[in-house]
Structure formats: C-alpha cells, structure tokens
Enzyme design. Structure first.
Site, mmCIF file in Angstrom:
data_model
loop_
_atom_site.group_PDB
_atom_site.id
_atom_site.type_symbol
_atom_site.label_atom_id
_atom_site.label_comp_id
_atom_site.label_asym_id
_atom_site.label_seq_id
_atom_site.Cartn_x
_atom_site.Cartn_y
_atom_site.Cartn_z
ATOM 1 N N ASP A 147 0.616 -1.544 -9.105
ATOM 2 C CA ASP A 147 0.756 -0.532 -10.157
ATOM 3 C C ASP A 147 0.261 -1.159 -11.453
ATOM 4 O O ASP A 147 0.749 -2.223 -11.857
ATOM 5 C CB ASP A 147 2.211 -0.102 -10.317
ATOM 6 C CG ASP A 147 2.690 0.746 -9.150
ATOM 7 O OD1 ASP A 147 1.848 1.349 -8.468
ATOM 8 O OD2 ASP A 147 3.912 0.809 -8.929
ATOM 9 N N ASP B 114 4.488 11.685 -4.232
ATOM 10 C CA ASP B 114 5.720 11.182 -4.834
ATOM 11 C C ASP B 114 6.793 12.225 -4.585
ATOM 12 O O ASP B 114 6.679 13.372 -5.038
ATOM 13 C CB ASP B 114 5.541 10.941 -6.329
ATOM 14 C CG ASP B 114 4.629 9.764 -6.618
ATOM 15 O OD1 ASP B 114 4.616 8.825 -5.806
ATOM 16 O OD2 ASP B 114 3.930 9.782 -7.647
#
Length: 259
Positions: free
Chosen positions: A11, A130
């Site tokens: 990330d 997500d």
C-alpha cells in the site's frame, strides 16, 4: 492441482509504503521500490501495488513509482488506485505492470470492466473488492457490502452480487479484501472468502487479516482461495515468504518455489 500463490501487498501513500489497521492509523514503513525488490528476491509469486489515496484524492496513480518497480522485479505485479479509464490502464500496463486493479472506478462505471477486458484481455483486469460485514437487508442480502474510496463510502451494493456481475462483465480475477479483518493479523474472513470463491469461476485472492502461516493454510484450503495476500506479517519481519511456503508445503498445499 494448481499451485497457490503468495502475494505481498504494498500500500503506497505519498510515495512510501504504508500499513494501517482496517484502513486507519497508517504508518509509513519503507520505500516501495526497495520492498518490491526484497519480495521478488524472497520468492514471492506476484506483487500487488496500491496507491491507496489516489481515488479519494481524485488524482492519477504515481506512474513513476510503477516504472521503478517494474525495473526491479521479474514477477507479475498488479497496480491499483486512481485507475478510472482505459487510458489509465494503458499507462499502467505500458509502465510495466501485468495487471490493473479497479475498485471504486468499477463501482461507479461497471462498463469499465468490460472495456478493459476487451482492450487488454480479461487476464489483465483484477476487480478489487473492499468489503464490510453489515446486518443483512434487502439491498445487501449476503450481509457483505461493497465499500469504496479506501473504505470511506458504503455503496449499498451486495458483495456477492457484485462479484458475479464483475465476472460476467469480463474481470479475470478478484482481489477480495475484508475491511473488518484488514491489518488485524487475526486471520482472513472465513465466511466471506468461501462465499465469493464458490460463487465465481475466476481466481479469488484472499486479502485482509494474515498474521500466521496457519491463516494462509486455512484460507487456501477451507476458504477455497486461489491466492493469499500478505502484508503485516512479512513487512515487519515476523515471517518470510520462504517460511510461509515451507509451512504450506508441509501440509500438502501446492506452492511454487522460484529461488
């Protein structure tokens, strides 16, 4: 039986690798290019690179970082965050990535999945999901709701329906991330993962919650995932990719050694 893939996830925020818990309280932990090279040399099967604030900030992905990563590694890697159109996909693939991951943009414009698959091949299009557990209701009967913009916005879209729809539109793979488990190192979401894996015929990458090799063993067998994303457990040096693969091999889970 096909080998199971172990995929470190980087990330990236403001040019640095970062890690949080349930998408909050992120801290910077390293340079993404150096970490990509480390994982390549450590025997990772693939890498995933997410520019985690690009969509929320409505800006393009940091293409120069993608190019630098591509120069350092020789395994497949996918890139997501801020990819909103075919030209964005083209730029990422030209920069050296093998796959593009679309999440928020696909929710806002589902045709983008089909357009990308037709232009570049379904194998290049990864649907990032997500997902947050919610009380089941009419719009979300599965009890799992899609969330976009880095976990900031609930969509009212049922995750099970969306996975099937994305496959119909041409997505070649799903990266399934549980927001509730993300960064906790307490294990993958073992209700969500098999729910999605059994509903589609394309590969599913389990994401969110890996803390022990046992967690990967569970999600790759009971969870029926084709691959497992890892982050905290290796970012902080608790385990190596080799240790994880050795554990899986000893328990009969097929893995590939590339040293």
């Amino acid at each position: 039986m096909l080998t199971k893939r172990i995929i470190p996830c980087l990330d990236v925020r403001d040019g640095k690798t970062t890690k949080g818990i349930r998408f909050k309280n992120n801290i910077d932990i390293g340079d993404p290019v150096e970490m990509a090279r480390f994982y390549y040399e450590a025997g990772a099967d693939e890498l995933v690179f997410y520019d985690i604030t690009a969509s929320a900030e409505k800006r393009a992905i940091m293409i120069e970082v993608v190019q630098r990563v591509a120069e350092e590694i020789f395994i497949p890697f996918s890139v997501g965050g801020g990819i909103a159109c075919l030209e964005d996909m083209r730029q990422v693939l030209l920069a050296g990535a093998e796959k593009v991951s679309i999440n928020s943009a696909a929710i806002n414009n589902p045709a983008l999945i089909q357009e990308g698959a037709q232009a570049f091949g379904g194998q290049c299009i990864v649907l990032g999901m997500d997902v947050k557990k919610v009380p089941p209701h009419a719009a979300v009967p599965s009890g799992y709701e899609m969330v976009i913009h880095g976990g900031r916005i609930l969509t009212g879209i049922d995750a099970l329906w969306w996975a099937r729809e994305a496959e119909r539109l041409g997505a070649g793979e799903i990266c399934l991330n549980s927001i509730d488990a993300d960064g906790t190192q307490k294990g993958y979401e073992m209700n969500l993962t098999p729910l999605i894996s059994e509903a589609v015929s394309i590969p599913v990458i389990a994401s969110g919650g890996a803390g022990l090799p046992e967690h990967l063993g569970q999600v790759l067998t009971e969870g029926k995932a084709d691959a497992a994303l890892i982050a905290s457990m290796t970012h902080y040096g608790t385990y190596t990719v080799r240790q994880i693969k050795d554990y899986l091999k000893e328990r009969g889970v097929p893995v590939r050694y590339i040293w």
